[in-house]
Motif scaffolding. Structure first.
Motif: not given
Lengths: 457, 277
Positions: A239, A259-261, A236-237, A233, A264
């Motif tokens: 994953s 990865s997630l923005h 910015q993102r 974590t 989300e």
């Protein structure tokens, strides 16, 4: 964000016992999970003083889907069976807690069903029980088969009744099925210290709240055999990637990462960049439960080595899974005390909870055997032995303040030592401190054997 | 049909000839009693009775009436032999059990008499297979002396209500206890396993209870290992009658409908493990 209980009301539902053979029970809990029955009984709410007000429609949401309740209960049992071999049943005023922990004490799960989850929730204490609730421990092997086929339960079971009787030490689970068939299961339990993991949720620097199904969809991409995954974590993102121990067989692995923005997530708070590695297998049960209920899942964590908590709740229930995470150490774990767990580099430092559950006062630190590895905790928690030793610590420093660095540890080893264990607090009574009873911090197998031995005499 | 072109002269040698257009009408019902390798075949002009026994305490019989067969010719009053049931079932399914509707294995079962093998002619889609299975001297089946006059309690249940409980019976329990009574709990199955005991109660006025005739409260225990195989027969059946006699002996009779809707019977007899009043 703290683990607040969101129950809008606590119902004490009193039902006159219709079975004459219950009258000799000193401690009885009746729980009814009603199914789709056209003669749905009207539920009465009873005030503390015993008056019976008129029927209310307050929990119409709870009544909306009565047929889902038995399935939800069964699914909770399925999820708990993924964690450990034993099931702790803890009926309390605030609800019925189902808990399980794995053998290495690196994973803990708790499903708390509020009284309004049930058609009827009745706690009766006999005079000799005082204010203590009973704590019973069952093997999941005996409970899981009863709830194994959830579709069949939905189809055939009209009502499920669970009662816990102390004189005979048995849990009675009755299924009232179609066509008048009644299935009664009498399961013997062992009286046991209650089990509860302490987790200082408000001290977690990182909090993510994922909408329903997001996490389930993500972990779907990992093979079923994948033991551990790493959650990375940054602001910015976020994953997720799979994790493999050791340096060998690099060429034969398939690495998966997604990865997630931050967008989300329903809630995204990252106080410290972190990479935490935890066991996926134990989490899957909870994610499956969340998926079937379309509930968002909150993830609370800190730096590597600290436990991670997965939490979800709705009006009638809440579910928590706390998992150990690997520490930062990349070095070879030349751990003097070998851990029995195959993923031997489990590590975590448990934070003491300043939540309401912590009883007032603190204990004196006892001498901790020198053979144990002690890792200092920035949260001030006392350190327990590595899972391999499973020694019972009679008392440990339990500060009830916030993050007071504890100096109660006799010795400290460098933070690179990978093995530590989850701190458990056994509640010997409902938030009451026993005058001389030691607070059991970890249920270890030896003590349990003793308990069992005592009971069978 | 190729099978029917067997010369008539051959037939003269056989004491028993039984033909079926669909071998499954025989193999399915035999599966319901396959818990031991060997089966005693007993053919009379009424039809075929196949018996399997276990440790002198359990007996299962499958009855296939002569009317079920397309051809059933028997030259003696009684024809008996013993064969390996597993082998027989393998032969009956030799074409692999086709699930295509309309395609079935035809069977012609022939037996020449004492000392001769059991000959099976199986045909599907024009392909004929001949199987010869060695026979043995038939043992005398145990006579459990279970007669209607001694029956104390009898219930007939729709199998649907028993299938699930039977399949989830606690196998750590050594016994299955059956309680039948004119008063509560009427009809109860109980197990006593490692983690506790379980009871399945059927009320006498349930829609699943087709007949309830209990005169005396009786509780008997039977070895779980003996009764568990009856689950197969239960799965095939639509109704089951449960009877106990004054000695506590148990009779389970299953009504089975075959692929063509014809009725066959399977019955199990079991000795009680111990008597509990």
């Amino acid at each position: 964000m703290s683990c607040t209980r969101v129950f809008r009301q606590v119902c004490y539902l009193h039902v006159s016992s219709s079975d004459s053979d219950h009258c000799h029970l000193s401690h009885v809990v009746f729980l009814y999970l009603q199914g789709q029955n056209p003669n749905c009984r009207r539920r009465l709410q009873c005030g503390e003083n015993g008056t019976v007000p008129k029927d209310t429609e307050k929990d119409s949401e709870a009544r909306a889907k009565p047929q889902g309740r038995r399935k939800a209960f069964g699914k909770a049992i399925h999820a708990l069976s993924r964690i450990g071999d034993e099931l702790w049943l803890d009926p309390m005023v605030k609800g019925l807690a189902l808990r399980s922990v794995n053998t290495s004490h690196s994973a803990y799960a708790c499903f708390l069903f509020s009284p309004i989850f049930f058609q009827c929730y009745n706690l009766e204490c006999g005079p000799e029980q005082d204010n203590q609730s009973i704590k019973c421990k069952l093997t999941l092997k005996s409970v899981l088969p009863l709830f194994r086929c959830l579709t069949s339960i939905e189809r055939n079971v009209e009502r499920c009744q669970i009662s816990i009787r102390t004189p005979s030490d048995c849990v009675v689970i009755q299924f009232f099925c179609r066509h008048g068939l009644i299935k009664t299961h009498n399961l013997c339990f062992q009286e046991s210290e209650a089990l509860q993991a302490e987790f200082a949720s408000h001290l977690c620097p990182n909090v993510l709240k994922a909408p329903a199904r997001l996490l389930g969809d993500m972990v779907m991409h990992f093979p079923v055999s994948q033991e551990e995954i790493t959650l990375s974590t940054t602001p910015q993102r976020v994953s997720l990637r799979n994790y493999y121990e050791g340096g060998n067989d690099h060429m034969r692995m398939m690495y998966t990462e997604m990865s997630l923005h931050p967008d989300e997530f329903v809630h995204f708070q990252v106080g410290v960049d972190s990479d935490i590695t935890f066991c996926l297998k134990e989490l899957r049960g909870l994610l499956s439960f969340a998926d079937s209920h379309c509930l968002p899942v909150s993830v609370l964590f800190g730096a590597a080595g600290k436990p991670v908590c997965f939490f979800m709740e709705d009006v009638v229930l809440e579910a928590t899974v706390v998992l150990a995470t690997l520490s930062d150490s990349e070095s070879d774990p030349s751990q003097p005390t070998a851990s029995p767990a195959p993923t031997s580099r489990r590590c975590e430092e448990a934070a003491t909870a300043a939540a309401a559950a912590v009883p007032a006062g603190s204990h004196e630190a006892q001498d901790i055997p020198a053979v144990m590895e002690l890792i200092p905790s920035s949260q001030g928690s006392p350190i327990l032995h590595p899972p391999g030793l499973m020694q019972l610590l009679p008392q440990c420093d339990v500060p009830d303040g916030l993050g007071v660095p504890g100096e109660g540890c006799a010795s400290a080893t460098p933070a690179s030592t990978p093995i530590c264990s989850l701190l458990f607090r056994a509640l010997s009574s409902q938030q009451q401190q026993d005058h001389d009873g030691p607070s059991v911090l970890a249920c270890d197998s030896d003590a349990e054997d003793e308990t069992l031995a005592v009971r069978t005499l | 049909m190729p099978l029917s072109t067997q010369s008539q002269a051959d037939d003269e040698q056989y004491v028993l000839v039984a033909s079926l257009d669909n071998a499954r009408n025989l193999s399915n019902i035999l599966k319901a009693i396959t818990f031991k390798d060997h089966a005693i075949f007993n053919a009379t002009p009424n039809g075929l009775k196949v018996t399997v026994e276990d440790s002198k305490c359990l007996q299962a019989n499958a009855f296939i009436q002569a009317e079920i067969f397309q051809e059933f010719t028997i030259k003696e009053d009684v024809v008996g032999f013993q064969v390996n049931l597993t082998v027989l079932l393998d032969c009956l399914n030799i074409f692999g059990g086709s699930t295509v509707p309309g395609v079935s294995t035809a069977l012609r079962m022939c037996y020449r008499g004492y000392g001769y093998p059991l000959t099976l002619f199986l045909e599907e889609g024009g392909v004929v297979t001949v199987c010869k299975i060695n026979t043995q001297e038939p043992e005398e089946p145990i006579d459990f002396e279970f007669c209607s006059a001694n029956v104390t309690n009898k219930v007939i249940l729709l199998s649907e209500s028993l299938k699930e409980p039977f399949s989830e019976l606690d196998m750590t329990s050594e016994v299955l206890q059956i309680t039948m009574s004119p008063s509560q709990p009427y009809f109860r199955l109980s197990t006593f396993g490692n983690s506790g005991n379980a009871h399945y109660d059927y009320p006498k006025d349930s829609e699943m209870m087709e007949l309830f005739r209990c005169n005396k409260t009786q509780t008997n225990r039977y070895k779980m290992s003996l009764l568990k195989p009856s689950t197969k027969a239960l799965a095939l059946s639509s109704k089951v009658s449960v009877r106990t006699d004054s000695r506590g002996f148990l009779s389970l009779q299953y009504l089975v409908r075959n692929d063509d809707g014809q009725i066959c019977f399977v019955e199990y007899y079991c000795c009680p493990d111990e008597e509990v009043e």
